[in-house]
Design an enzyme around this catalytic site. Structure first.
Site, PDB file in Angstrom:
ATOM      1  CG  LEU A 223       7.164  36.118  -5.959  1.00 53.00           C
ATOM      2  CD1 LEU A 223       6.644  36.575  -4.608  1.00 53.00           C
ATOM      3  CD2 LEU A 223       6.784  37.108  -7.057  1.00 53.00           C
TER       4      LEU A 223
ATOM      5  CE1 TYR B 294      18.872  40.145 -10.435  1.00 53.06           C
ATOM      6  CE2 TYR B 294      18.616  42.421 -11.170  1.00 53.06           C
ATOM      7  CZ  TYR B 294      18.120  41.315 -10.504  1.00 53.06           C
ATOM      8  OH  TYR B 294      16.877  41.357  -9.910  1.00 53.06           O
TER       9      TYR B 294
ATOM     10  CE  LYS C 234      15.519  38.841 -11.618  1.00 52.51           C
ATOM     11  NZ  LYS C 234      14.491  37.987 -10.973  1.00 52.51           N
TER      12      LYS C 234
ATOM     13  CG  ASN D 155      15.982  50.412  -7.417  1.00 52.16           C
ATOM     14  OD1 ASN D 155      16.802  49.560  -7.145  1.00 52.16           O
ATOM     15  ND2 ASN D 155      16.187  51.340  -8.346  1.00 52.16           N
TER      16      ASN D 155
ATOM     17  N   PRO E 182      -6.190  71.413  39.554  1.00 56.76           N
ATOM     18  CG  PRO E 182      -7.095  69.715  40.884  1.00 56.76           C
ATOM     19  CD  PRO E 182      -5.822  70.145  40.211  1.00 56.76           C
ATOM     20  N   GLY E 183      -8.412  74.145  40.017  1.00 56.01           N
ATOM     21  CA  GLY E 183      -8.510  75.546  40.394  1.00 56.01           C
ATOM     22  C   GLY E 183      -7.688  76.491  39.552  1.00 56.01           C
TER      23      GLY E 183
END
Length: 370
Positions: free
Chosen positions: A54, A104, A108, A133, A282-283
């Protein structure tokens, strides 16, 4: 146990691959990075059973560094494997740029040809992936991919540049890449001709990509949940969250507070309704209304409550006693006026789902006591 050599092990793909291989039980990993020596690489090539190559250069200071980083290391790796009579299969990450006439891409392409020639000479299996990408967690902004750059900048209110909103990108998500790489490790890669490929590749225009990521940031204000039914959106959102600043994981919600308790919207969707949190003291009784089309689900998660119903054309009252001790969802049908009463001694906390996000111009809510 398979002994695996990974060059570029601390890079974006390498880091993700190392973690996933360990998750799957592969423990004999030889990790090679810039900090390692050629002597260490030679030792690794004596014992490995599979190679993930890699390592490479994609943003050097000088163009000549492309060949040095992308071709020379590959040449050295193959030389050492041959010297040690090691015919381990080799997976190499190339790029779709290999089809183009730039420094590049040329480096490759040269690396591909080197491996293909080596494979023909030695009979070694070669898996060459021309990657599009890539994006995902642990990628580097201003280095690996435009997705990383946009996620990082947008999360921090840093200005971004969009030169051509109509430009189309080919994207592959890191987890899809890893899944394919593991298949290659098991000798069942996805392959067409000489080249292997990532089966799942997404296409998106640059302008659409930016708008999607900006919407992720705005969702904290709008409460709109991104469309997780769309595969690319789901993966982009996971990537965006990985770029949040360390002090910005949380965000406040608007609590509508009065003497009865509070009501707070949590999530909204365009087609799956809305989720809110209701707290009653409550209530206290809340509700006493009915809906034509709107319907809800109530889930009490703390406290004790009494949910009461009455069909609007009937005098009969239906009651459901609910408690956070036993989680139970209660559907609120249309045409029934309903209320929820806190009959306990502590706050009653209810998660409420409604099938449509609230629209003040069409509330579909009519007051009527149960």
């Amino acid at each position: 146990m398979t002994k695996i050599l990974i060059t570029g092990a601390s890079g974006f793909v390498g880091k993700n691959l190392v973690v996933e291989l360990r998750n799957q039980g592969y423990s004999d990993l030889f990790l090679f990075n810039r900090s390692n020596s050629m002597e260490q690489l030679e030792e690794f090539t004596k014992h490995c059973d599979f190679v993930f190559h890699l390592a490479g250069v994609n943003r050097p200071e000088k163009e000549e560094e492309f060949m040095e980083g992308n071709l020379n290391l590959t040449s050295k790796l193959l030389e050492l494997l041959k010297k040690n009579n090691n015919s381990s299969p080799i997976l190499i990450t190339s790029s779709i740029q290999a089809e183009k006439d730039n420094a590049y891409g040329k480096s490759k392409k040269a690396g591909e040809e080197l491996l293909f020639n080596y494979s023909r000479e030695t009979g070694t299996e070669a898996f060459v992936y021309r990657l599009p990408n890539l994006f995902g967690k642990w990628s580097k902004p201003n280095y690996n991919t435009v997705v990383a750059t946009y996620c990082y900048n947008i999360a921090r209110d840093i200005e971004i540049q969009v030169n051509n909103p109509e430009a189309e990108l080919k994207l592959a998500y890191i987890d899809d890449v890893l899944e394919e790489f593991v298949k290659a490790l098991k000798r069942i890669p996805s392959k067409t001709g000489d080249y292997c490929e990532i089966p799942v590749v997404h296409s998106v225009k640059l302008g659409e990509l930016v708008n999607t990521i900006k919407a992720f940031k705005e969702s904290r204000k709008t409460l709109n949940v991104p469309n997780m039914g769309d595969s690319l959106t789901k993966k982009l959102y996971s990537t965006y969250l990985s770029f949040l600043p360390k002090d910005n994981f949380s965000y406040d919600l608007k609590m509508n507070i009065d003497n009865r308790g509070s009501f707070t919207e949590f999530l909204r969707t365009p087609d799956r309704g809305q989720v809110s949190v209701n707290i009653s003291k409550p209530g206290i009784t809340k509700g006493n209304h009915w809906h034509h089309t709107k319907n809800e689900k109530f889930l009490v998660v703390s406290g004790e409550g009494l949910i009461r119903f009455r069909n609007i054309d009937s005098d009969k009252v239906i009651e459901y006693r609910v408690s956070g001790e036993t989680l139970e969802v209660v559907d609120i049908p249309t045409g029934y006026t309903h209320s929820i009463v806190n009959v306990g001694e502590m706050d009653l906390v209810t998660i409420m789902w409604v099938n449509e996000s609230f629209d003040p111009t069409k509330p579909d809510t009519t007051f009527l006591e149960v």
